[in-house]
Design an enzyme around this catalytic site. Structure first.
Site, PDB file in Angstrom:
ATOM      1  CB  CYS A   1       7.104  -2.281  16.703  1.00  0.00           C
ATOM      2  SG  CYS A   1       7.412  -0.068  16.378  1.00  0.00           S
TER       3      CYS A   1
ATOM      4  NE  ARG B   1       3.273  -6.023  15.424  1.00  0.00           N
ATOM      5  CZ  ARG B   1       1.664  -6.244  15.155  1.00  0.00           C
ATOM      6  NH1 ARG B   1       1.029  -6.704  14.852  1.00  0.00           N
ATOM      7  NH2 ARG B   1       1.552  -5.337  16.740  1.00  0.00           N
TER       8      ARG B   1
ATOM      9  CD1 TRP C   1       4.066   2.578  13.541  1.00  0.00           C
ATOM     10  CD2 TRP C   1       4.783   2.626  10.599  1.00  0.00           C
ATOM     11  NE1 TRP C   1       3.952   3.683  11.476  1.00  0.00           N
ATOM     12  CE2 TRP C   1       4.021   3.282  10.688  1.00  0.00           C
ATOM     13  CE3 TRP C   1       5.285   1.671   9.749  1.00  0.00           C
ATOM     14  CZ2 TRP C   1       3.690   3.781   9.349  1.00  0.00           C
ATOM     15  CZ3 TRP C   1       5.139   2.156   8.558  1.00  0.00           C
ATOM     16  CH2 TRP C   1       4.556   3.148   8.042  1.00  0.00           C
TER      17      TRP C   1
ATOM     18  CG  ASN D   1       4.114  -2.875  19.366  1.00  0.00           C
ATOM     19  OD1 ASN D   1       4.166  -1.564  19.110  1.00  0.00           O
ATOM     20  ND2 ASN D   1       3.183  -4.137  19.167  1.00  0.00           N
ATOM     21  N   GLY D   2       4.601  -0.118  21.235  1.00  0.00           N
ATOM     22  CA  GLY D   2       3.587  -0.059  22.361  1.00  0.00           C
ATOM     23  C   GLY D   2       3.833   1.417  21.707  1.00  0.00           C
TER      24      GLY D   2
ATOM     25  CD  GLU E   1     -11.989   7.263   1.242  1.00  0.00           C
ATOM     26  OE1 GLU E   1     -11.333   7.683  -0.138  1.00  0.00           O
ATOM     27  OE2 GLU E   1     -11.403   6.160   0.787  1.00  0.00           O
TER      28      GLU E   1
ATOM     29  CE  LYS F   1     -10.462   2.796  -0.320  1.00  0.00           C
ATOM     30  NZ  LYS F   1     -10.550   4.511  -0.391  1.00  0.00           N
TER      31      LYS F   1
ATOM     32  CD  GLU G   1      -8.661   2.971  -3.796  1.00  0.00           C
ATOM     33  OE1 GLU G   1      -7.331   3.118  -4.533  1.00  0.00           O
ATOM     34  OE2 GLU G   1      -8.981   3.232  -2.877  1.00  0.00           O
TER      35      GLU G   1
ATOM     36  CG  HIS H   1     -29.367  20.605 -10.632  1.00  0.00           C
ATOM     37  ND1 HIS H   1     -29.978  21.443 -11.466  1.00  0.00           N
ATOM     38  CD2 HIS H   1     -29.224  20.476 -10.145  1.00  0.00           C
ATOM     39  CE1 HIS H   1     -30.737  21.989 -10.347  1.00  0.00           C
ATOM     40  NE2 HIS H   1     -30.438  21.371  -9.460  1.00  0.00           N
TER      41      HIS H   1
ATOM     42  CE  LYS I   1      -1.318   1.787   1.417  1.00  0.00           C
ATOM     43  NZ  LYS I   1      -3.207   2.058   1.309  1.00  0.00           N
TER      44      LYS I   1
END
Ligand code: AGP
Length: 612
Positions: free
Chosen positions: A2, A27, A74, A100-101, A485, A489, A492, A508, A607
């Site tokens: 946060c 944040r 958040w 925050n935490g 993956e 990355k 994109e 093959h 996103k």
């Protein structure tokens, strides 16, 4: 994660705080609020939604207020609603706290305050406990009350508090969450991060773990955990605002790659018990009978989350012995998947808003199958509609290319596999303990890996990679999903046509594409297929392919003698995917830089894909 801002001085505290909160929305941005000392009271104004929503309802209130604190949230404990937004007050209206935490022992403290001290709580957050504790201990000195309150607290916190009885004063403390102090002219500030300060001052002091501070317009006093005054160096910040929001990194993607040790640590927090090696996911409130009767799991997701699901299959089948299918959501939702009431559907989604994944969740629920969501966003649609939610605590992920959220999805799947296996008594306790210890070592191993000077080799190879329009990633066993993956990355953000193949598939067909200099990134971390992987690398090299190998330090000289190689810290086959993906993330980042593409906002992508 946060954002906190505090101000005391001669300016208009409300608007200065709101301006600072706007610079911290990276944040967290699901709810916001501020508390101002005004005419002998503390006035709290807060709302669900962004700081802009707060500004709308704040407009013009308490214009004379010179001291206050603010927060952009958040959500972790408690949905993103107005009542759960910070600041939080105690029972009276003369005190406010922003935090925050995560307060790990908040339930215990809350019951004690309610049952023994007759406090009335309003929210479902862990943070509100702090306000009532400080209020309980207040005896004329806010800093002393804060100190006594913190003595009772376990967890992570960056916290600021004000009281109407101490005009012009802010007190704060931090442990595991950041706080910086800004030194202005007849004014001082405190914030979670530097961007919030830059419009007022470039002179900052960093509060260290366990330290307290008392801040007025004229004076800043810092004390260590034992109450001894501390002298702190004043830093001159020369970042521009944009650089500051990225923590000094050039891009959010790089910042988020570097945040992975913390993200993994936060996702593991409170969910593992040593020395028993037990995993505690009681937060899921899953019926243990249902878990014991589970016949099959279907993992459904998109993109990077789907790749986490591919590893999830290996992890859950290996550890818990439950058969798993994995499918992309856009296919799952239009098939007639064979589901039954003793199945479980797991949907994985960083944003919790991906349309295809949400549709798959709704299909499963229509078919009366329980859905467990693995997601990073509290209050997201998927989080709200799933039967159970296993949150990843990666904090807001801004770059389109997912990195830290993906890594915490893997960690969540390891925890889930161990939990299911332990409930069903299907997992060998020695294996479980070994894996739990390995998981707890990951943050430190990730920190070591991210500081490894061998990463320069990656950068050199990325410059070669940047000159090609095609590239291949190969891997066997658990290396294959990581290869997929890595290819995504690179695709994109650098726009190179990168494909991933199971290494055994090369002969093959795909081997026909290998020619002089063609870039091939080989993931080689699985001891069980090491020899086979090495022969695949030879197949590629004899045809001129430019191979870069990501492997393990403990595989000895057999592979270390290769010139283009990056070795990971020693790690077992099952946990290797958490480390091996990191070099592929950095390779994609460096290659995109070399090609000059837009790293954080690549072309054609969003996103969160909330449309079909
Ligand atoms: C990942 O780097 C991509 N941005 C994309 O594949 C993403 O993983 C996918 O759209 C799923 O998003 P979600 O996790 O928010 O559901």
């Amino acid at each position: 994660m946060c954002g906190i801002v505090g101000y005391t001085g001669t300016g208009k505290a409300g608007s200065i705080i709101i301006d600072g909160l706007k610079k911290l929305e990276y944040r967290g941005y699901d709810s916001a609020g501020l508390a101002l000392q005004n005419e002998g009271k503390v006035v709290i104004i807060k709302t669900a939604g962004t700081v802009a929503a707060l500004e709308k309802i704040y407009r013009g209130n308490c214009l004379t207020a010179k001291t206050g604190i603010g927060h952009t949230r958040w959500a972790t404990h408690g949905r993103p609603t107005e009542v759960n937004a910070h600041p939080h007050g105690g029972c009276s209206d003369d005190l406010a706290v922003v935090h925050n935490g995560i307060i790990e022992n908040y339930k215990l403290l809350r019951s004690w305050l309610i049952e023994e001290k007759d406090h009335q709580f309003r929210s479902e957050t862990d943070s509100e406990v702090l306000a009532h504790l400080i209020e309980e201990y207040y005896d004329g000195d806010l800093l002393a009350a804060l100190r006594r309150a913190i003595d009772e607290v376990k967890g992570s916190y960056a916290l600021a508090a004000i009281s109407a009885r101490e005009p012009g004063r802010i007190v704060c403390v931090r442990r595991d969450s950041p706080l910086v102090i800004g030194l202005g002219k007849s004014e001082n500030l405190v914030a979670s991060d530097i961007p919030a300060l830059l419009n007022r001052t470039r002179r900052v002091m960093v509060l260290e773990d366990g330290e307290f501070a008392s801040i007025t317009a004229e004076k800043v006093e810092i004390y260590d955990a034992g109450g001894k005054p501390v002298e702190r160096e004043i830093l001159e910040v020369n970042w521009d605002l944009e650089a500051a929001e990225k923590g000094g990194f050039a891009h959010f993607m790089l910042k988020e790659i570097m945040e992975q040790p913390v993200a993994v640590r936060e996702t593991l927090r409170q969910r593992i018990d040593l020395p028993s090696g037990k995993v505690d996911l009681s937060e899921l409130a899953m019926d243990t009978g249902e878990i014991s009767r589970l016949k099959k799991i279907h993992i459904v997701a998109c993109g990077t989350a789907y790749h986490a699901g591919l590893l999830g299959r290996e992890i859950i089948e290996n550890i818990a012995g439950i058969p798993v299918d994995v499918e992309v959501a856009s296919e799952f939702r239009y098939r007639r998947p064979l589901l039954a009431e003793d199945h479980l559907v797991i949907v994985i989604s960083q944003s919790g808003e991906t349309a295809d994944t949400l549709a798959a969740l709704r299909l499963a629920r229509l078919r009366k199958v329980k859905v467990l969501a693995v997601t990073n966003v509290v209050g997201s649609t998927i989080a709200r509609e799933a039967d159970q939610v296993l949150f990843t605590w990666a904090g807001p992920e801004i770059a389109v290319a997912s990195t830290k959220a993906y890594l915490t999805q893997l960690v969540a799947l390891y925890l889930l596999a161990l939990y299911l296996g332990q409930v069903r008594k299907d997992v060998d306790p020695a294996l479980a303990l070994d894996l739990v210890k390995g998981l707890l070592e990951l943050p430190a191993q990730l920190e070591k890996l991210l500081a490894d000077e061998k990463l320069e080799k990656l950068r050199a190879y990325s410059n070669h990679l940047a000159c090609w329009d095609n590239a291949f990633f190969i891997g066997r066993s658990l290396d294959y999903p990581v290869a997929r993956e890595g290819a995504l990355k690179l695709k994109e953000i650098s726009y190179i046509h990168a494909e991933a193949y199971a290494a055994g598939e090369l002969k093959h067909g795909p081997l026909a594409l290998i020619d002089e200099g063609v870039p091939v990134i080989a993931l080689v971390t699985q001891k069980v297929v090491l020899e086979k992987s090495l022969s695949n690398i030879q197949e590629v090299k004899t045809r001129g392919g430019a191979v870069f190998i990501i492997t393990r330090d403990d595989f000895g000289d057999l592979i270390r003698q290769e010139e283009a190689v990056f070795t990971l810290p020693p790690v077992g086959d099952l946990l290797a995917p958490i480390l091996s993906v990191v070099p592929t993330q950095l390779m994609a980042y460096y290659t995109a830089l070399a090609r000059g593409s837009s790293v954080d906002q690549p072309r054609n992508l969003a996103k969160s894909v909330t449309v079909e």
